[in-house]
Design a protein around this motif. Structure first.
Motif, short mmCIF file in Angstrom:
data_model
loop_
_atom_site.label_atom_id
_atom_site.label_comp_id
_atom_site.label_asym_id
_atom_site.label_seq_id
_atom_site.Cartn_x
_atom_site.Cartn_y
_atom_site.Cartn_z
N PRO A 12 13.12 -0.21 5.21
CA PRO A 12 11.77 -0.47 5.68
C PRO A 12 10.76 0.49 5.06
O PRO A 12 11.03 1.69 4.94
CB PRO A 12 11.88 -0.27 7.20
CG PRO A 12 13.31 -0.52 7.51
CD PRO A 12 14.06 0.01 6.32
N THR A 13 9.63 -0.02 4.68
CA THR A 13 8.59 0.77 4.01
C THR A 13 8.23 2.01 4.81
O THR A 13 8.14 3.12 4.27
CB THR A 13 7.32 -0.08 3.82
OG1 THR A 13 7.65 -1.24 3.05
CG2 THR A 13 6.22 0.70 3.13
N TYR B 231 9.95 -2.59 -1.69
CA TYR B 231 10.40 -2.74 -0.30
C TYR B 231 10.28 -4.20 0.17
O TYR B 231 9.22 -4.83 0.03
CB TYR B 231 9.58 -1.84 0.63
CG TYR B 231 9.69 -0.38 0.28
CD1 TYR B 231 10.86 0.33 0.55
CD2 TYR B 231 8.63 0.30 -0.33
CE1 TYR B 231 10.97 1.68 0.22
CE2 TYR B 231 8.73 1.64 -0.66
CZ TYR B 231 9.89 2.32 -0.39
OH TYR B 231 10.01 3.65 -0.72
N ASP C 196 10.22 -5.51 3.15
CA ASP C 196 9.51 -5.87 4.38
C ASP C 196 8.01 -6.08 4.19
O ASP C 196 7.31 -6.39 5.15
CB ASP C 196 9.78 -4.87 5.50
CG ASP C 196 9.26 -3.47 5.21
OD1 ASP C 196 8.93 -3.18 4.04
OD2 ASP C 196 9.19 -2.66 6.16
N HIS C 197 7.49 -5.91 2.97
CA HIS C 197 6.06 -6.22 2.82
C HIS C 197 5.82 -7.73 2.89
O HIS C 197 4.69 -8.17 3.00
CB HIS C 197 5.47 -5.61 1.53
CG HIS C 197 5.92 -6.22 0.24
ND1 HIS C 197 6.59 -5.51 -0.71
CD2 HIS C 197 5.79 -7.46 -0.27
CE1 HIS C 197 6.83 -6.29 -1.75
NE2 HIS C 197 6.38 -7.48 -1.50
N SER D 79 7.05 -9.42 5.45
CA SER D 79 7.14 -9.77 6.87
C SER D 79 6.45 -8.81 7.82
O SER D 79 6.18 -9.16 8.97
CB SER D 79 8.63 -9.87 7.27
OG SER D 79 9.31 -8.66 7.00
N ASN D 80 6.15 -7.59 7.37
CA ASN D 80 5.56 -6.57 8.23
C ASN D 80 4.15 -6.25 7.73
O ASN D 80 3.98 -5.82 6.59
CB ASN D 80 6.44 -5.32 8.22
CG ASN D 80 5.91 -4.22 9.14
OD1 ASN D 80 4.87 -3.63 8.87
ND2 ASN D 80 6.64 -3.95 10.20
N ALA E 3 3.57 -2.64 6.48
CA ALA E 3 4.21 -2.43 5.19
C ALA E 3 3.39 -3.11 4.10
O ALA E 3 3.20 -2.56 3.00
CB ALA E 3 5.63 -2.99 5.20
N ASN E 4 2.88 -4.28 4.40
CA ASN E 4 2.07 -5.01 3.44
C ASN E 4 0.77 -4.26 3.15
O ASN E 4 0.33 -4.18 2.00
CB ASN E 4 1.76 -6.41 3.98
CG ASN E 4 1.20 -7.33 2.92
OD1 ASN E 4 0.01 -7.31 2.63
ND2 ASN E 4 2.07 -8.13 2.33
N GLY F 290 7.86 -14.59 8.10
CA GLY F 290 7.10 -13.80 7.13
C GLY F 290 5.60 -13.94 7.36
O GLY F 290 5.15 -14.50 8.35
#
Length: 541
Positions: free
Chosen positions: A253-254, A282, A284-285, A287-288, A291-292, A488
């Protein structure tokens, strides 16, 4: 009506997908013919010949993995341009004589299934009629261009060209050019022609989150060394990563990485270039949102460094402080000098969100602030009816006589992205509900094509006359595609062809399998291993 021509398999489209099908189905001793709307082989690379057009997958993975074909071929650049890719197709033909089984300038109008004989009847625009047991739709994800409706376009005194139908040997030197659209096509064209035109006016709706291509020349010696030891390894690796490249997403995870660790990771991927920052960073960018945001923040600062600090308005247009959509949830484009292009005195960038396009005039284009932008040539880099357009443009009718366009109007339905209920013996290649748009093209093309070829072989060996997905299997798989999409941030991207909202009136939905190539391959292989589970099978009597 012309005399009906009979074949075991008819393939629609002579790009990478169609030729892979042809080459390998011929090995089974089947009578195969490819119907191609264009005048030569190459698919999208026959049509895409605008200045700057090139692939965004690096050498050597964007080519057929058959050693018979890669052993004697070398590329000149890490990311080959359209002329070199066309030369590659000519090389493939020289090696395997594929053109003898391709009918060019043959546009398929309709395909109708007859349950009483388990055959498809295809009719072409010029009146030819074909009959076949198996139909393979290799129309690709970008074969139907899209042109928005512009008031007054018929009054324009200059020339209008869509990038997907670019005229051959066309010189823009010294011309005043207007370009509508800054997707992948627009980016490539803009950076290529800016140095030679008199003036270039770019009309941008959404900034493109471009990544550095890091293009370079590659020598014959370098490729020969790779061929001697690593080519088979690199081709094998394609089916082990999320997107079919040789690099993989990082499952960490980021936000569990330290700031220092994260920045060093980002810097490393950025310098390596290509899609590494997008699908080699990473995971998870996708879906999170936090992080994005971290990924976007890094991207934004990298891009702003390349835009003149004396022009904060330009920085905000190209790399806004607030992201207009999640990073990477629309496919990024690769660039070489795109951002520097806007520092040129002969380039103007117009944000159509602030000053809308009102109408095309005889001399150019008028925006809502009253400005008339004058040019000699108008270029429409307005994209495609992606993923589904090539299929729904054919009047395809299955067991119930209902066209696939009508059935998919309220949402695409497929089983494994390979077939659709009520359309027996019809295979979908590199299209809806597959990982196509998220992958290196040849990685998923060869995987899907091999599955189809083995399925046809299985049917022939086991006296099976037709196979069609059950509605239950189709509903379950389609639900999985939507479930993955909902997990996502995909639907947060406005005007994204990933979800169809770049086309007015098209249903907004997840159009691709977003679980990655390994997960997709397992679903397909498991179904085949269980005797093609999910299909209704009809045997010869």
């Amino acid at each position: 009506m012309s005399e009906t021509q009979e074949y075991d398999v008819l393939v629609v489209g002579a790009g990478f997908s169609g030729l892979h099908q042809l080459i390998n189905l011929r090995k089974l001793g089947l009578n195969v013919k490819v119907l191609e709307a264009g005048g030569d082989i190459g698919g999208t690379w026959y049509w895409n010949r605008y200045p700057g057009a090139r692939v965004d997958s690096e050498v050597p993975i964007y080519q057929f993995s058959d050693p018979e074909l890669w052993r004697d071929w070398t590329w000149s650049e890490k990311y080959p341009g359209w002329k070199e890719i066309q030369a590659y197709f000519e090389y493939v033909d020289k090696k395997l004589d594929v053109k003898r089984d391709v009918l060019f300038n043959t546009h398929v109008d309709s395909a109708v299934w007859d349950d009483s004989v388990d055959r498809w009847t295809l009719t072409t625009e010029d009146g030819q009629v074909f009959r076949t047991q198996f139909l393979s739709l290799c129309t690709g994800i970008a074969s139907k261009s899209f042109t928005p409706e512009f008031k007054g376009i018929e009054t324009f005194k200059g020339e209008v060209h869509h990038t997907s139908r670019w005229p051959e040997e066309y010189d823009l030197t010294g011309k005043r050019v207007g370009i509508i659209g800054t997707g992948a096509t627009g980016v490539q064209l803009i950076q290529e022609i800016a140095p030679i035109v008199d003036h270039l006016t770019v009309f941008q709706r959404t900034p493109n989150f471009c990544l550095p291509m890091q293009q370079r020349q590659i020598s014959v010696e370098e490729q020969e060394k790779l061929k001697a030891r690593l080519y088979p390894i690199l081709f094998g690796r394609r089916h082990q990563t999320f997107s079919g490249f040789t690099y993989a997403l990082d499952p960490k995870p980021t936000l569990e990485a330290t700031t220092e660790e994260r920045i060093l990771c980002y810097e490393d991927k950025w310098e390596k270039g290509g899609f590494q920052f997008w699908i080699g960073s990473y995971a998870d960018h996708f879906s999170n949102q936090q992080a994005n945001d971290a990924a976007y923040s890094f991207w934004r600062e990298k891009v702003r460094e390349r835009i003149s600090s004396l022009d904060p308005e330009l920085q905000e247009k190209l790399a806004p402080m607030e992201a207009p959509h999640p990073f990477g949830l629309r496919r990024p484009s690769l660039e070489q000098s795109y951002y520097e292009t806007y520092a040129r005195s002969n380039v103007t960038l117009v944000d159509v969100n602030k000053v809308a396009i009102e109408e095309i005039t005889p001399n150019g284009l008028k925006t809502s602030d009253g400005t008339e932008h004058r040019f000699d040539i108008l270029v429409l880099a307005s994209g495609f009816d992606m993923i589904t357009g090539g299929i729904t443009s054919i009047d395809i009718r299955g067991q119930d006589g209902v066209s696939i366009k009508e059935k998919w109007a309220d949402g695409v339905r497929s089983y494994l992205g390979l077939a659709s209920a009520t359309y027996p013996n019809m295979f979908l290649m590199y299209g809806p509900h597959s990982p196509a748009a998220f992958s290196n093209g040849l990685s998923i093309i060869e995987l899907m094509s091999d599955w189809i070829i083995k399925c046809i072989q299985y049917m022939k060996e086991n006296q099976i006359s037709s196979m069609v997905p059950t509605k239950e299997a189709q509903d379950e798989y389609t639900g999985k595609v939507h479930e993955l999409g909902a997990a996502g941030l995909w639907l947060g991207a406005k005007r994204s062809w990933y979800v169809g909202n770049n086309i007015p009136g098209k249903k907004v939905e997840m159009l691709q399998f977003s679980g990655g190539i390994p997960a997709y391959a397992k679903l397909c292989d498991d179904a085949a291993a269980k005797g093609y589970e999910g299909f209704q099978i009809k045997r010869l009597t």
